[in-house]
Design a protein around this motif. Structure first.
Motif, mmCIF file in Angstrom:
data_model
loop_
_atom_site.group_PDB
_atom_site.id
_atom_site.type_symbol
_atom_site.label_atom_id
_atom_site.label_comp_id
_atom_site.label_asym_id
_atom_site.label_seq_id
_atom_site.Cartn_x
_atom_site.Cartn_y
_atom_site.Cartn_z
ATOM 1 N N ASN A 198 88.399 19.130 46.272
ATOM 2 C CA ASN A 198 87.721 20.260 45.350
ATOM 3 C C ASN A 198 86.554 19.707 45.344
ATOM 4 O O ASN A 198 85.456 19.751 44.681
ATOM 5 N N ASP B 65 78.268 23.643 50.884
ATOM 6 C CA ASP B 65 79.143 24.539 51.130
ATOM 7 C C ASP B 65 78.431 25.344 52.243
ATOM 8 O O ASP B 65 77.127 25.548 51.806
ATOM 9 N N ARG C 148 73.915 30.475 38.781
ATOM 10 C CA ARG C 148 74.212 31.809 39.842
ATOM 11 C C ARG C 148 73.389 32.417 39.126
ATOM 12 O O ARG C 148 73.642 33.793 38.804
ATOM 13 N N ARG D 94 75.184 35.005 44.242
ATOM 14 C CA ARG D 94 77.282 35.556 43.781
ATOM 15 C C ARG D 94 77.060 35.895 44.427
ATOM 16 O O ARG D 94 78.520 35.800 45.087
ATOM 17 N N ASP E 96 80.122 26.319 45.905
ATOM 18 C CA ASP E 96 81.246 26.627 45.713
ATOM 19 C C ASP E 96 81.357 27.057 44.344
ATOM 20 O O ASP E 96 81.400 25.840 43.550
ATOM 21 N N ALA E 97 81.542 28.396 44.208
ATOM 22 C CA ALA E 97 81.603 28.588 42.285
ATOM 23 C C ALA E 97 82.601 27.897 41.832
ATOM 24 O O ALA E 97 82.418 27.354 40.694
ATOM 25 N N ASP E 98 83.765 28.122 42.331
ATOM 26 C CA ASP E 98 85.188 27.017 41.882
ATOM 27 C C ASP E 98 84.916 25.689 41.783
ATOM 28 O O ASP E 98 85.091 25.255 40.964
ATOM 29 N N VAL E 99 84.576 25.165 42.517
ATOM 30 C CA VAL E 99 84.179 23.686 43.322
ATOM 31 C C VAL E 99 82.763 23.401 41.872
ATOM 32 O O VAL E 99 83.205 22.257 41.947
ATOM 33 N N SER F 68 82.021 24.680 39.242
ATOM 34 C CA SER F 68 83.002 25.391 37.826
ATOM 35 C C SER F 68 83.811 23.882 37.309
ATOM 36 O O SER F 68 83.730 23.321 37.110
ATOM 37 N N ARG F 69 84.716 23.212 37.745
ATOM 38 C CA ARG F 69 85.831 21.763 38.507
ATOM 39 C C ARG F 69 85.074 20.843 38.313
ATOM 40 O O ARG F 69 85.136 19.268 37.295
ATOM 41 N N ASP G 279 83.183 20.550 34.833
ATOM 42 C CA ASP G 279 84.408 20.039 33.534
ATOM 43 C C ASP G 279 84.486 18.685 34.076
ATOM 44 O O ASP G 279 84.622 17.383 33.446
#
Length: 195
Positions: free
Chosen positions: A8, A44, A145, A150, A175-178, A180-181, A184
């Motif tokens: 991740n 990425d 983004r 995007r 990567d957008a999900d990475v 975001s994690r 956080d």
């Protein structure tokens, strides 16, 4: 990627036992540094395509302006067309080569690592840049983004710091999900340190 590094993009220090007491001091220091410093994570790979597209847009504008100047000079100055046209073609070839080579080389130069104390980034082709941010100085973390990011499913992480002349550190091409994690995780770790 090793077992100690989750996919991740967030690195945690491995749980290897410390070096034995009878080991030489240098080896002990190296193993301690390795145990506390996870390896750099790459961006990425889709960022290469994003960088190529953005540079292609910029190069197209520059080539268009250079072509317009070459056309005006070639038509107004007698005998200039045989010189100006090959120069413009050479510029086109140079931009094409840079468009192919530069994004891939930049991708290989970029990396980041995070442990429980610091965020470190590295970048640069000719001049290598390393930025180190103690997480105790973390103020807040943003995700950027743009429309092209995007389209490629990417995001840039921007970390704002306290008390430094360089108030932000950015990590592009995640990567957008990475991303975001990672945001956080940084907020959680920064919050644990009382930020």
């Amino acid at each position: 990627m090793s077992e100690d590094q989750p996919s991740n993009g967030i690195s945690h220090p491995p749980s290897d036992p410390p070096a034995p007491a009878h080991a030489p001091a240098l080896r002990d220091a190296e193993s301690t540094a390795t145990a506390q410093s996870p390896e750099f994570q790459p961006l990425d790979p889709r960022v290469v395509g994003l960088w190529r597209l953005t540079r292609a847009i910029g190069f197209t504008i520059l080539l268009g302006m250079a072509g317009l100047v070459a056309l005006i000079v070639g038509l107004t100055a007698e005998g200039a067309l045989p010189v100006v046209f090959p120069a413009w073609c050479a510029l086109l070839l140079l931009f094409g080569w840079l468009l192919y080579w530069l994004p891939r080389r930049s991708y290989r130069a970029w990396g980041y690592r995070i442990d429980h104390k610091v965020l470190e980034t590295r970048s640069g082709i000719l001049f290598q840049i390393r930025q180190l941010l103690p997480l105790t100085r973390l103020q807040h973390v943003d995700l950027h983004r743009g429309p092209l990011e995007r389209r490629f499913g990417l995001a840039s992480l921007v970390v704002h710091t306290a008390g430094t002349h360089a108030a932000t550190i950015g990590i592009p091409g995640l990567d957008a999900d990475v991303a975001s994690r990672l945001r956080d995780h940084l907020v959680e770790v920064g919050g644990d340190d009382g930020v």
